[in-house]
Design an enzyme around this catalytic site. Structure first.
Site, short mmCIF file in Angstrom:
data_model
loop_
_atom_site.label_atom_id
_atom_site.label_comp_id
_atom_site.label_asym_id
_atom_site.label_seq_id
_atom_site.Cartn_x
_atom_site.Cartn_y
_atom_site.Cartn_z
N LYS A 138 0.83 -1.20 0.00
CA LYS A 138 0.00 0.00 0.00
C LYS A 138 0.87 1.25 0.00
CE LYS A 138 -3.47 2.56 2.64
NZ LYS A 138 -4.48 2.54 3.73
N HIS A 278 -8.97 -34.02 -33.67
CA HIS A 278 -9.94 -32.95 -33.41
C HIS A 278 -10.84 -33.29 -32.22
CE1 HIS A 278 -8.46 -31.00 -36.90
NE2 HIS A 278 -9.01 -31.80 -37.77
#
Length: 519
Positions: A138, A278
């Protein structure tokens, strides 16, 4: 950057990699080191001068070490914007703290151990560490916060060259600190959810999913799409931790197909091979050897196997690998392990990828996710095992024991074929697979035509459908094909008619009572 006449750095780490090196550099650049417990002992053993937190705060650790750094002197020193801020505090023992080097208790490492007790997990929830990290992050306008040993060198370099860290670096390190604390809290939350007696917590009201980037991919499904591979850190997920031993970079489609092939082949206990194209199996076999399983899987549909993914459930040897590479073009080979000779064989085909699955034996229940733009669909993985006991014979004619084995095998394959799915099987090898059609009868016709193209007889084969038959047409066609037994979930409003037609055609039929749609 300095506080009053001195500069202070707090060091409290569980990962002590290179911590003595950065501590020495800080001391050489005028910093006083504040440290806790084990870190203080380690630094002292390395002859790095340091001051214990207890001495600095004049407050002893309490509650068996649970409270060490939770003190106003520490947090005021971190959170103060500047020296002027501290002057409003009457207590002159407060000093600015310029740097915080903290990595947290190894909570995830502890809970990953097989015999981890709940009490051990709770004791490894860090409190003081995240609090200091959040405070320092912070106040990154003044304070440097370090959580990763890989960043030590960058900090030392700036201190040596500029006398302090730059604002840009402090910003980057603050972002990293907040990210670490967020992931840490998510890991704790998900651990408590997983250990809750409330089964509904598998789908809690809020779910924290933490992903960690492994690497960028060349592209996504198509070359114009960017893509990357991420690993799921929390909630705990297993089953596709792999190591690529050979070949060019894995693509997005390679990974999708490899996971599909792996999931399918892991269902089988004997030597099995699954070939995927696939995301759909195009050949599957379970046999007495991997060589036989591969041969039978490949023979199902050699055309579709071209450029596919091959997965095995047993150790791959160099003889089989050599045959595969000489017989067909392949994208990826997946196995739980390989013989050492395989690596030299792979040098003859440098583009073919070889993957070893490091957690192959893990079959824990996990979740599956699907992105819907601004939403996620989440479901339990389909790991339900169907056995002989689950099958309900619904026709007058009963399937033989060998047919039941084939029916169960076919249904396992159908589970990983995109819906609508039809699978023909005999002697635990696929003969024809029809995938992904909007009409189930079309899938049946495709499976039949593929078998015909490969010169495979369907006489006396079994047939699996991953969902119920809405009409009698599939059973009528099955009779023409030569199908002897059928497995399907049941549940259609026309079940009675379907069973009646099966009896008329002298085809045995069993219900699995479980649907296995694959979308």
């Amino acid at each position: 950057m300095s506080g009053r006449n001195k500069k202070f750095a707090i060091i409290s780490v569980s990962d002590k990699k290179n911590i003595d090196k950065i501590a020495n550099e800080l001391v050489n650049n005028g910093y006083n080191i504040l440290s806790t417990g084990g870190t203080a002992k380690f630094l002292t053993s390395k002859n790095v001068p340091n001051i214990s937190i207890s001495k600095f705060t004049k407050f002893d650790e309490i509650l068996e070490g649970r409270v060490k750094t939770l003190h106003p002197i520490i947090h005021a020193g971190i959170l103060a914007k500047d020296e002027k801020s501290l002057k409003s505090i009457k207590n002159t023992s407060y000093s600015l703290i310029d740097m915080v080097i903290v990595n947290l208790y190894p909570f995830e490492q502890v809970i990953s151990k097989k015999n981890c007790k709940f009490s051990d997990a709770i004791e490894n929830i860090d409190i003081g560490g995240p609090t200091m990290l959040r405070a320092a992050a912070k106040n990154h306008n003044r304070v440097t916060v370090l959580t990763d040993p890989n960043d030590y060198q960058a900090v030392i370099k700036e201190i040596k060259s500029k006398g302090c860290t730059t604002k840009d670096l402090r910003y980057k390190l603050a972002l990293k600190a907040f990210s670490l604390v967020s992931k840490y809290d998510s890991a704790i939350t998900n651990y408590l959810i997983e250990n809750s007696k409330n089964k509904e917590n598998l789908m809690p009201t809020e779910l924290s999913i933490v992903l960690e980037k492994e690497n960028n991919l060349r592209y996504g499904e198509n070359p114009h799409q960017n893509a990357a591979l991420y690993s799921i850190k929390t909630p705990k997920s297993l089953g596709f931790n792999f190591k690529q031993l050979a070949g060019k970079e894995l693509s997005f489609n390679n990974l999708v197909d490899s996971e599909s092939a792996l999931s399918c082949v892991k269902q089988f206990k004997k030597h099995a091979c699954v070939i995927v194209k696939h995301a759909n199996p195009c050949g599957v076999s379970e046999s007495t050897s991997l060589l036989q399983a591969y041969n039978e899987a490949y023979e199902t549909d050699p055309t579709s196997a071209f450029g596919g993914i091959i997965a095995f459930n047993k150790k791959l040897d160099h003889k089989l690998l050599k045959k595969i590479l000489s017989q067909q073009f392949i994208e990826v080979i997946v196995a739980p392990n390989i013989t050492k000779e395989c690596l030299s064989i792979m040098k003859t085909k440098p583009n073919v990828r070889l993957m070893v699955i490091e957690d192959f034996s893990q079959n824990t229940k996990t979740i599956e996710m699907k992105s819907l733009k601004s939403k996620f669909l989440i479901q339990e993985s389909d790991v339900k095992v169907i056995t002989r006991k689950d099958l309900k014979v619904v026709t007058k004619k009963k399937p033989s024991p060998a047919q039941i084995d084939d029916l169960l095998f076919a249904f396992k394959v159908a589970r990983y074929v995109k819906s609508n799915a039809i699978v023909f099987v005999k002697n635990k090898r696929t003969l024809g697979i029809g995938a992904g059609q909007m009409s189930r009868i079309d899938s049946t016709n495709i499976a039949r035509s593929k078998a015909k193209k490969s010169n495979i007889s369907l006489k006396n084969c079994v047939m699996a459908s991953e969902a119920f038959f809405p009409f009698r047409d599939n059973v009528d066609l099955a009779k023409k094909i030569g199908v002897s037994s059928i497995i399907q979930p049941g549940g259609s409003v026309k079940d009675k008619e379907i069973i009646s037609i099966s009896n008329k055609h002298n085809i045995s039929m069993v219900f699995s009572n479980v649907r296995v749609f694959k979308h």
